[in-house]
Design a protein around this motif. Structure first.
Motif, PDB file in Angstrom:
ATOM      1  N   LYS A   1       3.345  -9.973 -12.565  1.00  0.00           N
ATOM      2  CA  LYS A   1       2.524  -8.811 -12.180  1.00  0.00           C
ATOM      3  C   LYS A   1       3.005  -8.198 -11.023  1.00  0.00           C
ATOM      4  O   LYS A   1       3.012  -8.976 -10.044  1.00  0.00           O
ATOM      5  CB  LYS A   1       1.117  -9.526 -12.085  1.00  0.00           C
ATOM      6  CG  LYS A   1       0.033  -8.558 -11.830  1.00  0.00           C
ATOM      7  CD  LYS A   1      -1.450  -9.391 -11.583  1.00  0.00           C
ATOM      8  CE  LYS A   1      -2.651  -8.355 -11.584  1.00  0.00           C
ATOM      9  NZ  LYS A   1      -3.773  -9.095 -11.216  1.00  0.00           N
ATOM     10  N   ALA A   2       3.127  -6.983 -11.032  1.00  0.00           N
ATOM     11  CA  ALA A   2       3.714  -6.182  -9.861  1.00  0.00           C
ATOM     12  C   ALA A   2       2.609  -5.938  -8.783  1.00  0.00           C
ATOM     13  O   ALA A   2       1.453  -5.815  -8.998  1.00  0.00           O
ATOM     14  CB  ALA A   2       4.130  -4.815 -10.100  1.00  0.00           C
ATOM     15  N   ASN A   3       3.118  -6.058  -7.455  1.00  0.00           N
ATOM     16  CA  ASN A   3       2.096  -5.733  -6.288  1.00  0.00           C
ATOM     17  C   ASN A   3       1.923  -4.050  -6.597  1.00  0.00           C
ATOM     18  O   ASN A   3       2.654  -3.449  -6.963  1.00  0.00           O
ATOM     19  CB  ASN A   3       2.836  -5.967  -5.091  1.00  0.00           C
ATOM     20  CG  ASN A   3       2.816  -7.451  -4.579  1.00  0.00           C
ATOM     21  OD1 ASN A   3       3.027  -8.295  -5.428  1.00  0.00           O
ATOM     22  ND2 ASN A   3       2.708  -7.902  -3.334  1.00  0.00           N
ATOM     23  N   PRO A   4       0.801  -3.755  -5.715  1.00  0.00           N
ATOM     24  CA  PRO A   4       0.402  -2.429  -5.816  1.00  0.00           C
ATOM     25  C   PRO A   4       1.265  -1.456  -5.094  1.00  0.00           C
ATOM     26  O   PRO A   4       2.185  -1.876  -4.185  1.00  0.00           O
ATOM     27  CB  PRO A   4      -0.935  -2.115  -5.040  1.00  0.00           C
ATOM     28  CG  PRO A   4      -1.343  -3.584  -4.880  1.00  0.00           C
ATOM     29  CD  PRO A   4      -0.107  -4.723  -5.145  1.00  0.00           C
ATOM     30  N   PRO A   5       1.517  -0.303  -5.485  1.00  0.00           N
ATOM     31  CA  PRO A   5       2.598   0.748  -4.931  1.00  0.00           C
ATOM     32  C   PRO A   5       1.751   1.020  -3.353  1.00  0.00           C
ATOM     33  O   PRO A   5       0.847   0.533  -3.000  1.00  0.00           O
ATOM     34  CB  PRO A   5       2.536   1.895  -5.816  1.00  0.00           C
ATOM     35  CG  PRO A   5       1.260   1.846  -6.549  1.00  0.00           C
ATOM     36  CD  PRO A   5       1.000   0.436  -6.597  1.00  0.00           C
ATOM     37  N   ARG A   6       2.130   2.142  -2.915  1.00  0.00           N
ATOM     38  CA  ARG A   6       1.582   2.651  -1.447  1.00  0.00           C
ATOM     39  C   ARG A   6       0.175   3.038  -1.873  1.00  0.00           C
ATOM     40  O   ARG A   6      -0.133   3.678  -2.764  1.00  0.00           O
ATOM     41  CB  ARG A   6       2.271   3.657  -1.040  1.00  0.00           C
ATOM     42  CG  ARG A   6       2.016   4.249   0.570  1.00  0.00           C
ATOM     43  CD  ARG A   6       2.943   4.962   1.148  1.00  0.00           C
ATOM     44  NE  ARG A   6       3.359   5.863   0.253  1.00  0.00           N
ATOM     45  CZ  ARG A   6       4.641   6.470   0.232  1.00  0.00           C
ATOM     46  NH1 ARG A   6       5.616   5.717   1.002  1.00  0.00           N
ATOM     47  NH2 ARG A   6       5.174   7.348  -0.602  1.00  0.00           N
ATOM     48  N   THR A   7      -0.588   2.665  -0.895  1.00  0.00           N
ATOM     49  CA  THR A   7      -2.174   2.793  -1.111  1.00  0.00           C
ATOM     50  C   THR A   7      -2.617   3.473   0.305  1.00  0.00           C
ATOM     51  O   THR A   7      -2.015   3.079   1.274  1.00  0.00           O
ATOM     52  CB  THR A   7      -2.969   1.451  -1.407  1.00  0.00           C
ATOM     53  OG1 THR A   7      -2.935   0.745  -0.467  1.00  0.00           O
ATOM     54  CG2 THR A   7      -2.410   1.108  -2.616  1.00  0.00           C
ATOM     55  N   TYR A   8      -3.645   4.431   0.244  1.00  0.00           N
ATOM     56  CA  TYR A   8      -4.124   4.874   1.339  1.00  0.00           C
ATOM     57  C   TYR A   8      -5.552   4.556   1.391  1.00  0.00           C
ATOM     58  O   TYR A   8      -6.440   4.661   0.395  1.00  0.00           O
ATOM     59  CB  TYR A   8      -4.069   6.265   1.375  1.00  0.00           C
ATOM     60  CG  TYR A   8      -2.644   6.797   1.143  1.00  0.00           C
ATOM     61  CD1 TYR A   8      -1.627   6.694   2.406  1.00  0.00           C
ATOM     62  CD2 TYR A   8      -2.100   7.096   0.037  1.00  0.00           C
ATOM     63  CE1 TYR A   8      -0.445   7.218   2.229  1.00  0.00           C
ATOM     64  CE2 TYR A   8      -0.860   7.757  -0.222  1.00  0.00           C
ATOM     65  CZ  TYR A   8      -0.143   7.855   0.982  1.00  0.00           C
ATOM     66  OH  TYR A   8       1.246   8.049   0.665  1.00  0.00           O
ATOM     67  N   THR A   9      -6.193   4.005   2.374  1.00  0.00           N
ATOM     68  CA  THR A   9      -7.683   3.390   2.587  1.00  0.00           C
ATOM     69  C   THR A   9      -8.043   4.221   3.899  1.00  0.00           C
ATOM     70  O   THR A   9      -7.701   4.303   5.015  1.00  0.00           O
ATOM     71  CB  THR A   9      -7.713   2.028   2.700  1.00  0.00           C
ATOM     72  OG1 THR A   9      -7.301   1.344   1.688  1.00  0.00           O
ATOM     73  CG2 THR A   9      -9.281   1.764   2.943  1.00  0.00           C
ATOM     74  N   LEU A  10      -9.205   4.923   3.648  1.00  0.00           N
ATOM     75  CA  LEU A  10     -10.006   5.538   4.451  1.00  0.00           C
ATOM     76  C   LEU A  10     -11.248   4.753   4.894  1.00  0.00           C
ATOM     77  O   LEU A  10     -12.079   4.593   3.832  1.00  0.00           O
ATOM     78  CB  LEU A  10     -10.347   6.907   4.245  1.00  0.00           C
ATOM     79  CG  LEU A  10     -11.141   7.772   5.478  1.00  0.00           C
ATOM     80  CD1 LEU A  10     -10.153   7.783   6.587  1.00  0.00           C
ATOM     81  CD2 LEU A  10     -11.400   9.021   4.960  1.00  0.00           C
ATOM     82  N   GLN A  11     -11.716   4.648   6.062  1.00  0.00           N
ATOM     83  CA  GLN A  11     -13.061   3.577   6.199  1.00  0.00           C
ATOM     84  C   GLN A  11     -13.609   4.097   7.385  1.00  0.00           C
ATOM     85  O   GLN A  11     -13.079   4.368   8.406  1.00  0.00           O
ATOM     86  CB  GLN A  11     -12.730   2.187   6.596  1.00  0.00           C
ATOM     87  CG  GLN A  11     -13.692   1.101   6.988  1.00  0.00           C
ATOM     88  CD  GLN A  11     -13.283  -0.182   7.369  1.00  0.00           C
ATOM     89  OE1 GLN A  11     -13.070  -0.981   6.608  1.00  0.00           O
ATOM     90  NE2 GLN A  11     -12.828  -0.399   8.813  1.00  0.00           N
TER      91      GLN A  11
END
Length: 843
Positions: free
Chosen positions: A828-838
């Motif tokens: 199971k691959a780790n996620p690719p690049r992600t962007y989170t705005l909080q």
């Protein structure tokens, strides 16, 4: 009438005798007193503060509901020291002297105290091997703390992501391993117990941790206790404890409200080599929620202290829709909670708490990818299920004695989970009733004891269990009964902690007959001679902490532990879309073991605004009959690929850990960090019997610190003799020898910035099936390992934020900055690049 006359000398003796008696009585009953009132502010009193008096006489009390305290029987003259403490505030000390004249005159001494705001510190209080709080530096075992600041600065919405930041901790598919105490064991019951506000919680069917159920929106801090802790919380605390504590409102009349909203979106699927795996397109208004990976949601916290009613109330809510980077894998959930604490004004010896927590979850689970290249982000098999979870926790506390140094406590929990639309074997429900009756006693300033009795009753109904009974029943009933005690002894600079627990597991008659059926379980007579008593075991722990100075402490500890296999590990028999099978095994035995640790902690503060902790520890863990769901191929089965729980290894784990943490500010600059390096050598004594002795284990632990690429290649590709003689032959599966983690956050003015770095060394050993190019979904992981060329994985996240005002903060987090293809969990691959705005709003 004749009057008798007493002789003169007799009269003198009688008068002297009366004078002597009067003097003796006066000196016997004369006594001074100490009293005072404790306040948070001039307008608000402080009930429940810990007040201690040391000197010729020693006393300890808690302040009353009106903030007052008193010591009324001070009959010994001399020098005394008064200490007044309350969680989160700097302890107040005052020395004073009582003279013989004050005692003879029954003088009344008054010492009041107000906790000024500028004395408030972020002092870290934890509950490690005891069941009462103590400063982090005085703990007997290693304890790491995950603060709300770390959670919010990283835009974390799941407790597992928060705990995974802790040095020496790895979490894969919800399974937590502390310092190599567990490998990758999909479906195996947890070897670490989750505790929410002093009550352990694992699912009755699988004994797994429900990370989604931890209410991060109301959590004050999460404590990770490293090492065997079955004395404290029984079975499943084989490798440690994760303790989530709820945040209570500040003691003022204003309500505190916090709202967090977040949105997470995914970049393209890794670098060019794996771009073909991307199954999603750029989102637009015509896409459904499942057509591109994303997560959006919010959390809500509201807390208020009602001073006139001595009532604290906390509300929490959370909701999210989460489509991951794996096609058809999602996790949507809604969670709500309320917690109350009340002390009657006219009966302040009594305290009542009530917590209610509920969650609805719609989730799709997958096990392994469908293949290599373009198939790595598509599942071989998955299943969807809707679940409802709920628990109610009433807690009753009663203080005994005038000094209130004793208390009785009844802690209960009513828990249920139910599959709302389970299909086939995944239609199940579970119930649990838990009671813990505790007794606390502080004997002056030297001894502190807590003991109690726990009882837990569980009912599991699951279609996956149906095949074991001829009458078609699918219900298992079992329970746990235990008694425990824990004693703290404080002798000047030395603190000694010792504890014991005796626990028995009792099963219902049909299950007992099944387990003791020799046609199914040939070893039944020797394994379970006690009939309905599935397992009984005493365990012990002992440790000490010695304060070398005001800033440094040495600690040493030894603790035993055990884990009873879950119902699912023994009896579940199910298939996943005719592609994978989970096979039952009623013959597996309980796990047992112990851990030892020697550590040093340095603690200092900078201008009362910054806490700094440095820690070094050497640890040893020994476990027998460790259970793993072995992944393999059975060519005689119509569904050849599958899992089965087996007792496969005798783990002997040796290593060391270095860590540094800080919380607070230097002037106006925040400095919050959690950094740690862990080296772990996990030897399998079932393969190399030399590891039953400490000498060979130490030798190979040093020898395996650096393993060359040539040695790795010879072991994986060499002949049988080379493999048998290799140091890698005796290493446990799925253990990372080197782990390095750093979470750092700082800033200036309105701005904050930080980074998260994680390093996992090359995974030395995996199941053989991943090394054989037979099935595309297993061979893909083997090819990934070969492409790594025995190099580890580096993961970097960046974060920044701006605080517009006291009420509004905006944060931005980028994970996997370099968008690398990373696989920590096999298949199971780790996620690719992600962007989170909080965005965070406080009122």
């Amino acid at each position: 009438m004749r009057h008798l006359k007493m002789p003169t000398h007799t009269m003198r003796i009688f008068v002297l005798f009366l004078a002597f008696v009067a003097t003796l009585s006066f000196s016997t009953f004369a006594q001074s007193s100490l009293t005072g009132t404790i306040r948070f502010t001039i307008d608000e009193v402080c009930p429940g503060a810990e007040v201690k008096l040391t000197g010729p006489q020693q006393f300890s009390v808690l302040s009353n509901s009106d903030g007052t305290y008193s010591f009324n029987d001070l009959s010994a003259a001399g020098r005394y020291m008064l200490s007044i403490g309350f969680l989160g505030y700097e302890t107040f000390y005052e020395n004073f002297e009582i003279s013989d004249k004050q005692i003879q005159e029954s003088s009344r001494i008054v010492i009041d105290h107000i906790f000024e705001e500028d004395t408030k510190m972020d002092d870290i209080i934890v509950q490690g091997w005891g069941k009462s709080g103590k400063p982090l530096e005085e703990e007997i075992v290693s304890v790491d703390v995950v603060s709300t600041q770390l959670i919010e600065s990283n835009a974390i919405i799941n407790a597992s992501d928060a705990v995974e930041r802790v040095p020496g901790v790895v979490i894969i598919d919800g399974q937590i391993s502390v310092r190599g105490g567990g490998g990758y064991a999909y479906g195996t019951g947890s070897r670490v117990t989750l505790v929410i506000d002093d009550v352990p919680i694992l699912t009755p069917e699988r004994n797994e941790i429900l990370w989604d159920f931890v209410p991060l929106e109301t959590t004050d801090q999460i404590e990770v206790v490293k090492g065997s802790s079955s004395v404290q919380y029984g079975s499943s605390a084989l490798n440690g404890i994760v303790h989530a504590r709820t945040r209570w409102p500040e003691r003022n009349s204003k309500a505190q409200t916090r709202i967090r909203t977040f949105s997470t979106f995914y970049d393209k699927a890794y670098q060019e080599d794996y771009r073909s795996a991307q199954w999603w397109q750029t989102p637009n208004t015509g896409n459904s929620f499942q057509s591109f990976p994303h997560a959006v949601g919010f959390s809500y916290y509201n807390g208020k202290h009602y001073a006139k009613r001595n009532l604290d109330v906390v509300f929490g809510a959370f909701a999210t829709t989460d489509q991951t980077h794996i096609a058809e894998e999602f996790n949507h959930r809604i969670r709500g909670s309320v917690r109350m604490r009340w002390t009657p004004e006219k009966f302040d010896r009594f305290n009542m708490q009530l917590s209610v927590l509920s969650m609805y979850r719609h989730r799709s689970n997958i096990f392994i990818w469908n293949g290599d290249s373009s198939e790595i982000l598509k599942p071989l098999a998955n299943y969807r299920v809707r679940y409802q979870y709920a628990m109610i926790d009433p807690v009753l506390t009663y203080y005994l004695g005038e000094k209130r140094n004793q208390k009785l406590q009844l802690i209960s929990r009513f828990y249920l989970d139910k599959a709302l639309n389970g299909i086939g074997n995944r239609n199940n429900e579970s119930y649990q009733i838990y009671n813990d009756f505790r007794y606390f006693n502080e004997f002056g300033n030297i001894f502190s004891f807590v003991g109690g009795i726990t009882n837990r009753q569980m009912v599991v109904r699951a279609n996956a269990l149906r095949g074991f009974f001829s009458d078609g029943t699918n219900t298992f009933r079992y329970g746990e009964l235990s008694g425990y005690g824990n004693l703290d002894v404080k002798l000047n600079r030395l603190v000694i902690n010792s504890g014991f627990r005796f626990e028995s597991y009792i099963i219902d008659e049909p299950t007992a007959q099944l387990i003791n059926d020799t046609s199914i379980n040939p070893e039944a007579d020797s394994l379970y001679p006690q009939g309905r008593f599935l397992f009984s075991k005493p365990v012990f722990s002992i440790g000490a902490n010695y304060s070398l100075s005001k800033r440094s402490n040495l600690r040493i500890s030894f603790g035993q532990s055990f884990r009873v296999p879950s119902i699912a590990e023994r009896f579940v028999d199910e298939t996943l879309e005719d592609a994978l099978r989970i096979r039952p095994n009623p013959t597996i035995r309980p796990e047992a073991g112990f851990s030892m640790e020697f550590g040093y902690k340095y603690h200092t503060t900078f201008k009362k605004t910054l806490n700094i902790y440095a820690d070094a520890a050497i640890f040893y863990q020994s476990f027998t009959d460790m259970i793993e769901f072995q992944f393999g191929v059975d060519p005689t089965d119509p569904i050849p690929l599958g899992f089965q729980a087996n007792n496969v290894s005798k783990a002997r784990i040796l290593g060391y850990e270095l860590s540094l943490s800080s919380s607070g500010k230097i002037g106006k600059v925040p400095v919050n960090a959690l950094i740690g390096y862990t080296y772990t050598f996990g030897g399998n004594a079932a393969v190399n019997e030399e590891y039953n002795r400490l000498g060979p284990l130490i030798r190979d632990a040093f020898g395996a610190y650096h393993i060359s690429d040539l040695e790795q290649a010879e072991f994986q590709n060499g002949n049988i003799l080379q493999q048998e003689n290799s140091i890698l032959n005796g290493i446990l599966n799925y253990r990372w020898r080197h782990l390095l983690k750093a979470d750092v956050n700082t800033g200036y003015g309105k701005w904050t910035a930080g980074f998260v770095y994680r390093y996992y060394s090359y995974l030395d050993r995996v199941d053989d099936v991943f090394e054989i190019d037979v099935y595309p979904y297993t061979a893909a992981f083997g090819r990934y390992r070969n492409n790594r060329q025995y190099k580890g994985e580096h993961i970097l996240d960046l974060k920044t934020g701006i605080k517009f005002n006291e009420k509004t903060t905006l944060s931005f987090v980028t994970q996997n900055v370099f968008n690398r293809f990373i696989v920590i969990r096999p298949g199971k691959a780790n996620p690719p690049r992600t962007y989170t705005l909080q965005a965070t709003f406080e009122f």
